[in-house]
Design a protein around this motif. Structure first.
Motif, PDB file in Angstrom:
ATOM      1  N   THR A   1      41.215  43.142  40.800  1.00 12.70           N
ATOM      2  CA  THR A   1      39.788  43.382  40.549  1.00 12.70           C
ATOM      3  C   THR A   1      39.338  42.712  39.256  1.00 12.70           C
ATOM      4  O   THR A   1      38.286  42.075  39.185  1.00 12.70           O
ATOM      5  N   MET A   2      40.140  42.860  38.204  1.00  8.84           N
ATOM      6  CA  MET A   2      39.804  42.249  36.921  1.00  8.84           C
ATOM      7  C   MET A   2      39.779  40.730  37.019  1.00  8.84           C
ATOM      8  O   MET A   2      38.889  40.076  36.478  1.00  8.84           O
ATOM      9  N   THR A   3      40.755  40.181  37.723  1.00  6.74           N
ATOM     10  CA  THR A   3      40.803  38.726  37.893  1.00  6.74           C
ATOM     11  C   THR A   3      39.581  38.224  38.662  1.00  6.74           C
ATOM     12  O   THR A   3      38.960  37.223  38.300  1.00  6.74           O
ATOM     13  N   GLU A   4      39.225  38.952  39.727  1.00  7.11           N
ATOM     14  CA  GLU A   4      38.066  38.591  40.528  1.00  7.11           C
ATOM     15  C   GLU A   4      36.786  38.719  39.709  1.00  7.11           C
ATOM     16  O   GLU A   4      35.889  37.875  39.779  1.00  7.11           O
ATOM     17  N   LYS A   5      36.733  39.780  38.903  1.00  5.97           N
ATOM     18  CA  LYS A   5      35.564  40.007  38.064  1.00  5.97           C
ATOM     19  C   LYS A   5      35.404  38.868  37.055  1.00  5.97           C
ATOM     20  O   LYS A   5      34.300  38.367  36.828  1.00  5.97           O
ATOM     21  N   GLN A   6      36.516  38.461  36.451  1.00  7.60           N
ATOM     22  CA  GLN A   6      36.486  37.361  35.497  1.00  7.60           C
ATOM     23  C   GLN A   6      36.060  36.058  36.159  1.00  7.60           C
ATOM     24  O   GLN A   6      35.321  35.261  35.594  1.00  7.60           O
ATOM     25  N   SER A   7      36.546  35.849  37.392  1.00  9.28           N
ATOM     26  CA  SER A   7      36.192  34.638  38.128  1.00  9.28           C
ATOM     27  C   SER A   7      34.697  34.594  38.425  1.00  9.28           C
ATOM     28  O   SER A   7      34.038  33.564  38.258  1.00  9.28           O
ATOM     29  N   VAL A   8      34.186  35.772  38.893  1.00  8.91           N
ATOM     30  CA  VAL A   8      32.761  35.846  39.204  1.00  8.91           C
ATOM     31  C   VAL A   8      31.930  35.645  37.936  1.00  8.91           C
ATOM     32  O   VAL A   8      30.913  34.941  37.934  1.00  8.91           O
ATOM     33  N   MET A   9      32.367  36.269  36.821  1.00 12.34           N
ATOM     34  CA  MET A   9      31.650  36.134  35.556  1.00 12.34           C
ATOM     35  C   MET A   9      31.635  34.680  35.092  1.00 12.34           C
ATOM     36  O   MET A   9      30.628  34.186  34.579  1.00 12.34           O
ATOM     37  N   LYS A  10      32.762  34.001  35.272  1.00 14.94           N
ATOM     38  CA  LYS A  10      32.833  32.599  34.893  1.00 14.94           C
ATOM     39  C   LYS A  10      31.824  31.767  35.690  1.00 14.94           C
ATOM     40  O   LYS A  10      31.132  30.902  35.142  1.00 14.94           O
ATOM     41  N   ASP A  11      31.755  32.052  36.997  1.00 16.65           N
ATOM     42  CA  ASP A  11      30.791  31.325  37.841  1.00 16.65           C
ATOM     43  C   ASP A  11      29.362  31.594  37.384  1.00 16.65           C
ATOM     44  O   ASP A  11      28.525  30.681  37.352  1.00 16.65           O
ATOM     45  N   LEU A  12      29.083  32.857  37.014  1.00 14.66           N
ATOM     46  CA  LEU A  12      27.742  33.210  36.551  1.00 14.66           C
ATOM     47  C   LEU A  12      27.416  32.517  35.229  1.00 14.66           C
ATOM     48  O   LEU A  12      26.299  32.052  35.004  1.00 14.66           O
ATOM     49  N   GLN A  13      28.402  32.459  34.343  1.00 18.41           N
ATOM     50  CA  GLN A  13      28.191  31.776  33.056  1.00 18.41           C
ATOM     51  C   GLN A  13      27.904  30.296  33.255  1.00 18.41           C
ATOM     52  O   GLN A  13      27.066  29.708  32.564  1.00 18.41           O
ATOM     53  N   GLU A  14      28.614  29.683  34.207  1.00 17.80           N
ATOM     54  CA  GLU A  14      28.362  28.277  34.509  1.00 17.80           C
ATOM     55  C   GLU A  14      26.964  28.076  35.088  1.00 17.80           C
ATOM     56  O   GLU A  14      26.278  27.089  34.775  1.00 17.80           O
ATOM     57  N   LEU A  15      26.559  29.045  35.952  1.00 13.88           N
ATOM     58  CA  LEU A  15      25.213  28.984  36.506  1.00 13.88           C
ATOM     59  C   LEU A  15      24.167  29.050  35.393  1.00 13.88           C
ATOM     60  O   LEU A  15      23.208  28.268  35.357  1.00 13.88           O
TER      61      LEU A  15
END
Length: 292
Positions: free
Chosen positions: A46-60
């Motif tokens: 969950t944490m890894t997925e959350k970090q991945s999603v957050m990274k995508d949002l930051q790039e957006l």
């Protein structure tokens, strides 16, 4: 005495029970350990997925920030989408459960971002073309303005030249005194005591570019005592005034015209006389003569 056989049986029973309990405990501990590992694995995932999603949002967000900084006509729409990304980042930070729902939203936002960025890039290209065209137009207009300024200057000079050339020239201004006989015959004289009339004459030169029509000239005759002779009327020309002896109106048709007028008088004084011819308030000719 107790029977040793019975004691052995009881001991065996106790040992069996303990063995069962031990096995049960081992099984429970193993299961508990397995569940903990599963939970840890799920949390880590969950944490890894959350970090991945957050990274995508930051790039957006970074992509939108860069596009907004270009300050195109799409800036408002880009800001709205960027704000949606920031809001989702905040929701993701607060979330402690499944983040799969965020992943689908991120994917939708990524698709929207690609569309908007592509439109923004196309708009920039169009703006670039328009800028080049505008700069080219400004350059052409600047050159045209300079050329027009030159033409205006030349036209003004030409207009001044034409205006100057269109002015009529007054030539051969002459004045003489005459004695008037009873027969009407005029005899020229230079004696003040004999003079009855002053004859003023001048010539309007031919001018093909001058405006034809009636031309009025004001003649001023001043004696040696600084007196204006004749009608002594005053005409105003704006802020200027002119006291004149007489005025004469001539029909001018672009050809040479000889003008001659008589100024009757009596008791003419001796000395110098000054004759000025005016076109309105502009002095266009002058002469002088003496009576003794």
């Amino acid at each position: 005495m107790e029977n040793p056989k019975n004691n052995n049986s009881s001991l065996k029973a106790i040992i069996a029970v303990l063995a069962v309990l031990l096995i049960g405990s081992l099984v429970y501990i193993f299961k508990l350990s397995s569940d903990t590992d599963v939970v840890k694995t799920e949390l880590t995932t969950t944490m890894t997925e959350k970090q991945s999603v957050m990274k995508d949002l930051q790039e957006l967000k970074a992509t939108y920030d860069a596009a907004i900084a270009e300050n195109t006509s799409m800036s408002d729409e880009l800001i709205q989408e960027r704000d949606k990304v920031v809001a989702l980042m905040d929701d993701l930070n607060k979330s402690k459960g499944d983040v799969s729902k965020f992943r689908s939203q991120v994917q939708a936002m990524q698709g929207k971002m690609k569309t908007l960025v592509a439109e923004n890039d196309e708009l920039k290209k169009q703006n670039g073309v328009l800028t080049v065209q505008r700069d080219s137009t400004i350059t052409v207009l600047g050159e045209s303005k300079k050329y027009n300024e030159v033409l205006v200057g030349q036209n003004e000079e030409l207009a001044k030249t034409v205006e100057k050339g269109a002015k009529l020239s007054i030539l051969n201004t002459k004045t003489a005194a005459y004695k008037l006989r009873s027969s009407g015959k005029q005899i020229e004289t230079d004696k003040a005591s004999r003079a009855d009339v002053l004859k003023v004459s001048f010539t309007i030169a031919e001018n093909q570019i001058a405006k034809s029509g009636d031309k009025t000239y004001y003649v001023q005759v001043i004696d040696s005592k600084n007196n204006v002779l004749g009608e002594k009327k005053t005409e105003s020309f704006g802020d200027n005034t002119l006291t004149y002896s007489f005025k004469t109106t001539v029909k001018y048709e672009n050809k040479t015209v000889n003008v001659s007028e008589d100024l009757p008088g009596k008791d003419f004084v001796k000395g110098a006389y000054f004759i000025n011819v005016y076109d309105n308030d502009e002095l266009v000719s002058k002469t002088s003569f003496n009576l003794r």
